[in-house]
Design an enzyme around this catalytic site. Structure first.
Site, mmCIF file in Angstrom:
data_model
loop_
_atom_site.group_PDB
_atom_site.id
_atom_site.type_symbol
_atom_site.label_atom_id
_atom_site.label_comp_id
_atom_site.label_asym_id
_atom_site.label_seq_id
_atom_site.Cartn_x
_atom_site.Cartn_y
_atom_site.Cartn_z
ATOM 1 N N ARG A 1 -25.577 -36.774 4.358
ATOM 2 C CA ARG A 1 -24.977 -36.778 3.133
ATOM 3 C C ARG A 1 -23.687 -38.288 4.803
ATOM 4 O O ARG A 1 -23.926 -37.732 5.390
ATOM 5 C CB ARG A 1 -23.082 -35.703 4.224
ATOM 6 C CG ARG A 1 -22.238 -36.164 3.546
ATOM 7 C CD ARG A 1 -21.101 -35.151 4.099
ATOM 8 N NE ARG A 1 -21.717 -33.706 2.939
ATOM 9 C CZ ARG A 1 -20.806 -33.829 1.694
ATOM 10 N NH1 ARG A 1 -20.215 -34.236 0.880
ATOM 11 N NH2 ARG A 1 -21.696 -32.517 1.420
ATOM 12 N N CYS B 1 -8.402 -27.394 20.296
ATOM 13 C CA CYS B 1 -9.216 -26.657 20.443
ATOM 14 C C CYS B 1 -9.440 -26.311 21.678
ATOM 15 O O CYS B 1 -9.698 -27.371 22.622
ATOM 16 C CB CYS B 1 -9.849 -27.460 19.198
ATOM 17 S SG CYS B 1 -12.342 -26.874 19.479
HETATM 18 FE FE1 SF4 Z 1 -13.222 -28.118 18.804
HETATM 19 FE FE2 SF4 Z 1 -15.346 -28.286 16.575
HETATM 20 FE FE3 SF4 Z 1 -13.182 -30.502 18.214
HETATM 21 FE FE4 SF4 Z 1 -15.005 -29.700 19.346
HETATM 22 S S1 SF4 Z 1 -15.569 -30.640 17.477
HETATM 23 S S2 SF4 Z 1 -12.990 -30.363 19.884
HETATM 24 S S3 SF4 Z 1 -15.029 -27.489 18.357
HETATM 25 S S4 SF4 Z 1 -13.277 -28.521 16.495
#
Ligand code: SF4
Ligand code: SAM
Ligand code: DTB
Length: 333
Positions: free
Chosen positions: A278, A71
């Site tokens: 949750r 990501c």
């Molecule tokens: Fe990526 Fe979501 Fe992890 Fe942030 S929380 S690094 S946007 S996968």
């Protein structure tokens, strides 16, 4: 006045419209709830909880990472960020049929909602076509569907709604002031925009945050205030305890006092009386007693199945035994 009497009178002044759905919570009021003596806080939380919910019932969802790792975002807590070296192998978007096989297994394991998570900043339109097919397949199994795919445009939210998506998870994560210490590649305002698009599309909102990231008590109050002053309360409010993963920026953060975690659940319950709260990531490291205390504080949903997205979660057998020992049951849809 004795200390106990003082505590009770302080509590009763915060208790005058208990259970009312309010969107005008002030930081001061939320701070005062956090500062209540623990027994007073728990009493208020249980009172509010029982006004709307059966205290024995817990909603049960299962998570699946449909696209793991790599990501581009720099969220300091996340093992899936390419800014961290966690040794996690990145993978492509899963095939629809494989996802549906997992959804069937989740249903057999007692889950009523299937949540699909992708390590994206935001979905590409061609990827969204595939996710829409997954949502349709999950719905055809008679399960509720949930997705968490990063930022969405208004149009993308509409497309997911068209496919039958029931819930979209997008967290505020922490207070507005602490946020910049944890994430720099997207802003708080970006998150609020996505939440507005999800809401406008008529999808239920799942939005909460993470505690135990080295934030202060004021940040926990700020996070709950931000959630409880959204134009509509999220239908689902996940409170995650940071899972510290080797290689992430937040590994070795000082551990949070467990009672401060329970307090966060209780204040979420009181300020968002009709929302499902949750007890989300972090259960693997919690004792059964601490989880029971979270249920007493008003948590009424969990993720079941041995894995969250990439990190461990208690086994289905362990959770079944915990429910039995507590006389608690899975909530029907
Ligand atoms: Fe990526 Fe979501 Fe992890 Fe942030 S929380 S690094 S946007 S996968
Ligand atoms: N990429 C999408 C996004 O960030 O919106 C969806 C997936 S992301 C993993 C979903 C949420 O998981 C994050 O917002 C964060 O609150 C939570 N999360 C991620 N890593 C975590 C960790 N190590 N401990 C606790 N919660 C975590
Ligand atoms: C949420 O608030 N917590 C869940 C769900 N929404 C997507 C995710 C927790 C992820 C924990 C870290 C991992 O397993 O990778």
């Amino acid at each position: 006045m004795s200390t106990a009497t003082e505590a009770r009178s302080q509590s009763s002044s915060l208790f005058h419209d208990v259970g009312a759905v309010r969107h005008d919570w002030t930081r001061e009021e939320v701070r005062a709830l956090f500062a209540l003596p623990f027994p007073e806080l728990m009493f208020q939380a249980q009172t509010v909880h029982r006004m709307t919910f059966d205290p024995r019932e817990v909603q049960v969802s299962t998570l699946l990472s449909i696209k793991t790792g790599g990501c581009p975002e720099d969220c300091g807590y996340c093992p899936q960020s390419s800014h961290h070296n966690t040794g996690l192998a990145a993978s492509k978007l899963m095939e629809v049929e494989k996802v549906l096989t997992e959804a069937r297994a989740a249903k057999a394991g007692g889950a009523t909602r299937f949540c699909m998570g992708a390590a994206w900043r935001s979905p590409k339109d061609r990827d969204l076509d595939v996710v829409c097919a997954m949502v349709e397949g999950v719905k055809a199994l008679g399960m509720e569907s949930c997705a968490t795919l990063g930022m969405l445009t208004a149009d993308q939210a509409q497309r997911l709604k068209g496919a039958g998506l029931d819930y979209y998870n997008h967290n505020l994560d922490t207070s507005p002031e602490f946020y910049g210490e944890i994430i720099t590649t997207r802003t708080y305002a970006d998150r609020l925009d996505t939440l507005a698009h999800v809401r406008e599309a008529g999808i239920n909102v799942c939005c909460g945050g993470i505690v135990g990231m080295g934030e202060g008590a004021e940040d926990r109050a700020g996070m709950i205030t931000a959630l409880a002053t959204l134009p509509e309360h999220p239908e689902s409010v996940p409170i995650n305890l940071l899972v510290q993963v080797e290689g992430t920026a937040l590994k070795n953060t000082k551990k949070l006092d467990p009672f401060d975690f329970v307090r966060t659940i209780a204040v979420a319950r009181i300020t968002m009386p009709r929302s499902m709260v949750r007890l989300s990531a972090g259960r693997e490291e919690m004792s059964d007693e601490m989880q029971a205390m979270c249920f007493l504080a008003g948590a009424n949903s969990i993720f079941v199945g041995g894995k969250l997205l990439t990190t461990p979660n208690p086994s289905e057998d362990h959770d079944r035994m915990l429910f039995d020992r507590l006389g608690m049951v899975a909530m029907p849809v």
